[in-house]
Motif scaffolding. Structure first.
Motif, PDB file in Angstrom:
ATOM      1  N   ARG A 102       0.851  -1.189   0.000  1.00  0.00           N
ATOM      2  CA  ARG A 102       0.000   0.000   0.000  1.00  0.00           C
ATOM      3  C   ARG A 102       0.885   1.237   0.000  1.00  0.00           C
ATOM      4  O   ARG A 102       1.777   1.359   0.839  1.00  0.00           O
ATOM      5  N   ILE A 103       0.634   2.155  -0.922  1.00  0.00           N
ATOM      6  CA  ILE A 103       1.424   3.372  -1.040  1.00  0.00           C
ATOM      7  C   ILE A 103       0.496   4.576  -1.080  1.00  0.00           C
ATOM      8  O   ILE A 103      -0.518   4.559  -1.789  1.00  0.00           O
ATOM      9  N   VAL A 104       0.839   5.612  -0.333  1.00  0.00           N
ATOM     10  CA  VAL A 104       0.126   6.888  -0.396  1.00  0.00           C
ATOM     11  C   VAL A 104       1.144   7.971  -0.728  1.00  0.00           C
ATOM     12  O   VAL A 104       2.194   8.076  -0.097  1.00  0.00           O
ATOM     13  N   VAL A 105       0.821   8.769  -1.740  1.00  0.00           N
ATOM     14  CA  VAL A 105       1.695   9.859  -2.186  1.00  0.00           C
ATOM     15  C   VAL A 105       0.913  11.165  -2.081  1.00  0.00           C
ATOM     16  O   VAL A 105      -0.247  11.237  -2.503  1.00  0.00           O
ATOM     17  N   THR A 106       1.537  12.178  -1.528  1.00  0.00           N
ATOM     18  CA  THR A 106       0.918  13.497  -1.520  1.00  0.00           C
ATOM     19  C   THR A 106       1.994  14.546  -1.785  1.00  0.00           C
ATOM     20  O   THR A 106       3.177  14.242  -1.835  1.00  0.00           O
ATOM     21  N   ALA A 107       1.555  15.772  -1.984  1.00  0.00           N
ATOM     22  CA  ALA A 107       2.478  16.866  -2.295  1.00  0.00           C
ATOM     23  C   ALA A 107       1.981  18.135  -1.630  1.00  0.00           C
ATOM     24  O   ALA A 107       0.905  18.168  -1.022  1.00  0.00           O
ATOM     25  N   ASN A 108       2.772  19.200  -1.769  1.00  0.00           N
ATOM     26  CA  ASN A 108       2.414  20.458  -1.106  1.00  0.00           C
ATOM     27  C   ASN A 108       1.122  21.055  -1.640  1.00  0.00           C
ATOM     28  O   ASN A 108       0.357  21.671  -0.903  1.00  0.00           O
ATOM     29  N   LYS A 150      -7.816  -3.519  -5.151  1.00  0.00           N
ATOM     30  CA  LYS A 150      -8.155  -2.729  -3.964  1.00  0.00           C
ATOM     31  C   LYS A 150      -7.053  -2.759  -2.919  1.00  0.00           C
ATOM     32  O   LYS A 150      -6.878  -1.792  -2.164  1.00  0.00           O
ATOM     33  N   ALA A 151      -6.290  -3.851  -2.874  1.00  0.00           N
ATOM     34  CA  ALA A 151      -5.309  -4.027  -1.809  1.00  0.00           C
ATOM     35  C   ALA A 151      -3.878  -3.766  -2.249  1.00  0.00           C
ATOM     36  O   ALA A 151      -3.003  -3.535  -1.411  1.00  0.00           O
ATOM     37  N   TRP A 152      -3.620  -3.794  -3.545  1.00  0.00           N
ATOM     38  CA  TRP A 152      -2.242  -3.720  -4.057  1.00  0.00           C
ATOM     39  C   TRP A 152      -2.161  -2.503  -4.972  1.00  0.00           C
ATOM     40  O   TRP A 152      -2.431  -2.569  -6.160  1.00  0.00           O
ATOM     41  N   ARG A 153      -1.751  -1.353  -4.418  1.00  0.00           N
ATOM     42  CA  ARG A 153      -1.910  -0.132  -5.191  1.00  0.00           C
ATOM     43  C   ARG A 153      -1.143   1.038  -4.572  1.00  0.00           C
ATOM     44  O   ARG A 153      -0.778   1.023  -3.398  1.00  0.00           O
ATOM     45  N   ALA A 154      -0.951   2.051  -5.389  1.00  0.00           N
ATOM     46  CA  ALA A 154      -0.433   3.348  -4.941  1.00  0.00           C
ATOM     47  C   ALA A 154      -1.489   4.403  -5.238  1.00  0.00           C
ATOM     48  O   ALA A 154      -2.062   4.425  -6.333  1.00  0.00           O
ATOM     49  N   ALA A 168      -4.656   8.720   8.186  1.00  0.00           N
ATOM     50  CA  ALA A 168      -5.012   8.117   9.464  1.00  0.00           C
ATOM     51  C   ALA A 168      -5.329   6.630   9.311  1.00  0.00           C
ATOM     52  O   ALA A 168      -5.073   5.829  10.201  1.00  0.00           O
ATOM     53  N   GLY A 169      -5.892   6.238   8.162  1.00  0.00           N
ATOM     54  CA  GLY A 169      -6.316   4.857   7.978  1.00  0.00           C
ATOM     55  C   GLY A 169      -5.334   3.993   7.220  1.00  0.00           C
ATOM     56  O   GLY A 169      -5.702   2.932   6.719  1.00  0.00           O
ATOM     57  N   LEU A 170      -4.079   4.414   7.147  1.00  0.00           N
ATOM     58  CA  LEU A 170      -3.091   3.680   6.365  1.00  0.00           C
ATOM     59  C   LEU A 170      -2.462   2.586   7.232  1.00  0.00           C
ATOM     60  O   LEU A 170      -1.502   2.820   7.957  1.00  0.00           O
ATOM     61  N   HIS A 171      -3.005   1.367   7.139  1.00  0.00           N
ATOM     62  CA  HIS A 171      -2.463   0.215   7.853  1.00  0.00           C
ATOM     63  C   HIS A 171      -2.373  -0.956   6.881  1.00  0.00           C
ATOM     64  O   HIS A 171      -3.183  -1.090   5.964  1.00  0.00           O
ATOM     65  N   ASN A 172      -1.373  -1.806   7.100  1.00  0.00           N
ATOM     66  CA  ASN A 172      -1.163  -2.937   6.186  1.00  0.00           C
ATOM     67  C   ASN A 172      -0.285  -3.976   6.885  1.00  0.00           C
ATOM     68  O   ASN A 172       0.774  -4.351   6.391  1.00  0.00           O
ATOM     69  N   ARG A 176       3.672  -4.293   3.426  1.00  0.00           N
ATOM     70  CA  ARG A 176       4.540  -3.130   3.207  1.00  0.00           C
ATOM     71  C   ARG A 176       3.696  -1.872   3.063  1.00  0.00           C
ATOM     72  O   ARG A 176       2.678  -1.865   2.359  1.00  0.00           O
ATOM     73  N   ILE A 177       4.143  -0.802   3.716  1.00  0.00           N
ATOM     74  CA  ILE A 177       3.526   0.522   3.611  1.00  0.00           C
ATOM     75  C   ILE A 177       4.597   1.507   3.148  1.00  0.00           C
ATOM     76  O   ILE A 177       5.716   1.516   3.678  1.00  0.00           O
ATOM     77  N   VAL A 178       4.255   2.336   2.174  1.00  0.00           N
ATOM     78  CA  VAL A 178       5.153   3.401   1.739  1.00  0.00           C
ATOM     79  C   VAL A 178       4.371   4.721   1.746  1.00  0.00           C
ATOM     80  O   VAL A 178       3.277   4.802   1.169  1.00  0.00           O
ATOM     81  N   VAL A 179       4.926   5.723   2.401  1.00  0.00           N
ATOM     82  CA  VAL A 179       4.352   7.075   2.413  1.00  0.00           C
ATOM     83  C   VAL A 179       5.374   8.002   1.766  1.00  0.00           C
ATOM     84  O   VAL A 179       6.546   8.007   2.153  1.00  0.00           O
ATOM     85  N   ILE A 180       4.936   8.774   0.786  1.00  0.00           N
ATOM     86  CA  ILE A 180       5.852   9.671   0.075  1.00  0.00           C
ATOM     87  C   ILE A 180       5.298  11.086   0.086  1.00  0.00           C
ATOM     88  O   ILE A 180       4.147  11.321  -0.316  1.00  0.00           O
TER      89      ILE A 180
END
Length: 503
Positions: A102-108, A150-154, A168-172, A176-180
């Motif tokens: 699971r990957i979550v990407v955000t920016a300014n 649904k489970a394997w994605r960025a 807040a809900g990013l659990h796995n 593997r968890i990646v936050v960028i």
């Protein structure tokens, strides 16, 4: 044929699986470095700094004692070193080498996320030898394996202080968890705090990456290099040391602004600015202007600047300036007033002060105010479009800069004037002048003042007073009549003098 293809696909899967804890090895294997006809034809491999970061992730995961503790990497850098490219490589490696990552990407900003980060992620997904494994969408990269999307994605997510659910809900657990964070300086401290909740899963590979220009000298990104530095692997990278960057442009910035200027620190050297932020006008300059007493020249034109607002919390403000003096003539302010009322009262002020120019913000209700002023016979009324073309403007110390729009050009002229001007001692004006930050435009050359709506997101009020004063710098205004001995038209027309004549 089918059997051979299946064998090749199995071999590919086995090869990729061997890079589970080796992102650098994966990057060298999975992308077509140096291959003619590809985007990487002229690139033999990742840049050195990119390889160093990939190696750091690999070393963290290969060590059994650190594998399940969060791997936190923060990089503050100058412009153009390839941060988004590395983000694309990391995302593809993380997805390809661990099931249900699971990957979550955000920016300014949303613009940065959708126009810069997202296309770069899609590009590296397309370049990879495993391009068929994941499908790129505008805001996601999802597994093409049936039932796994649904489970394997960025996911690319925008943020606000009132919308942090994605973090807040990013659990796995157990995977593997990646936050960028891209351009991490501009991401709210609240989002950083909520992300900490994703670091609690047991026996989970957790990677948190924060990249960006170090535009702010406060906040969570700055603390990665300060009081939180024991938790982060940090790097500060000078763009001039990175292969493939535009050295001519970087040298131009240094020559224009100086090695120790905040612009060069942030955009070239990867250092945090000396001021509390990339503040456009410093507090010291404003405080000095508040206590300064000046005497306007008799030839100085009187100029009105009118910033118009309709209803809500914003105000319409009339600023009056005569040369270096914006203090002695009282300003006018209106809250929740219509265009007709404002125009009538500005007309009365014009009768009193006889301005040589009235510059009116033509946005919002400004166009109606302009029409009514002209209808009333008020002279020298000019419209100003804040979003219009900017141009060159004098900054300070003999430096001129490109400005990305008319509002930025006016504020730049006002900033230079403030070093010798006088302004009212009013807190609202002070807050307006020191509040906005600045950034570089899409052309990476022109400067752009922070937008009002972005300031409001930071909890700051609309810069009504500041914009009104800035309007007085919309265009040059000719001086009033001057004594004959000062009039340039009289130069060279004096009668000849015979020094030997009797007196």
């Amino acid at each position: 044929m089918a059997t051979a293809k299946a064998a090749l696909l199995k071999q590919l899967a086995d090869d990729i699986g061997g890079f589970t804890h080796d992102p650098l090895g994966y990057a060298l294997y999975a992308f077509p470095w140096g291959e003619e006809g590809t985007d990487l034809a002229k690139h033999p491999g990742p840049r050195k700094w990119q390889q160093d970061r990939l190696r750091e992730i690999g070393e963290h995961l290969q060590n059994p004692t650190s594998r399940y503790s969060p791997c936190r990497i923060a990089v503050a850098s100058g412009h153009g070193i390839g941060k988004s490219a590395l983000i694309g490589m990391i995302i593809k490696w993380a997805l390809d080498t661990c099931v249900d990552t699971r990957i979550v990407v955000t920016a300014n900003t949303e613009g940065q996320l959708l126009t810069k980060t997202s296309p770069e992620i899609a590009k590296w997904a397309r370049l990879a030898i495993t391009r068929d494994w994941f499908k790129p969408n505008a805001t996601s990269l999802v597994s093409t394996m049936p039932g796994r999307d649904k489970a394997w994605r960025a996911d690319l997510v925008t943020w606000s202080d009132n919308n942090t659910e994605a973090f807040a809900g990013l659990h796995n657990q157990g995977k593997r968890i990646v936050v960028i964070y891209d351009e991490a300086s501009g991401i709210s401290d609240k989002v950083w705090e909520v992300t900490l909740g994703a670091l609690t899963d047991e026996e989970t590979e957790i990677i948190w990456i924060a990249f960006g220009n170090p535009t702010l000298n406060t906040g969570a990104f700055r603390e990665c290099f300060g009081k939180q530095r024991n938790l982060w692997i940090t790097s500060q990278i000078d763009s001039r040391t990175v292969e493939g960057t535009n050295k001519a442009y970087l040298d131009e910035l240094v020559a224009t602004y100086g090695e120790d200027s905040d612009i060069v620190k942030v955009r070239v050297r990867g250092m945090f600015p000396s001021a509390s932020s990339m503040q456009f006008i410093s507090s010291d300059v404003v405080e000095a202007a508040k206590v300064r007493d000046v005497q306007a020249l008799g030839s100085d034109p009187v100029i009105f600047g009118l910033d118009c607002a309709r209803f809500g919390d914003d105000k319409s403000v009339l600023a009056i300036r005569c040369g270096r003096d914006a203090k002695s003539r009282p300003w006018k302010r209106w809250t929740k007033q219509d265009a007709m009322t404002i125009a009538s009262e500005v007309a009365l002020e014009a009768m009193r002060w006889k301005p040589d120019a009235i510059f009116v913000d033509a946005g919002n209700i400004g166009a109606a105010v302009i029409d009514r002023l002209r209808q009333l016979g008020v002279e020298n009324v000019y419209e100003v479009w804040f979003g219009g073309e900017g141009g060159m403007a004098y900054l300070d110390n003999g430096v001129t800069v490109h400005t990305g729009n008319k509002r930025t050009q006016m504020w730049t002229r006002m900033r230079a004037w403030l070093s010798g001007g006088a302004i009212p001692e009013e807190q609202q004006l002070t807050d307006d002048l020191v509040g906005p930050t600045y950034s570089f435009g899409a052309d990476e050359v022109s400067i752009v003042l922070e937008r009002k709506k972005d300031m409001k997101k930071r909890g700051l009020a609309s810069t009504d007073d500041g914009d009104a004063l800035a309007c007085t710098f919309a265009e040059p205004v000719l001086p009033r009549a001057v004594p004959g001995y000062l009039n340039p038209e009289n130069y060279g027309h004096r009668p000849a003098m015979d020094r030997y004549d009797e007196i």
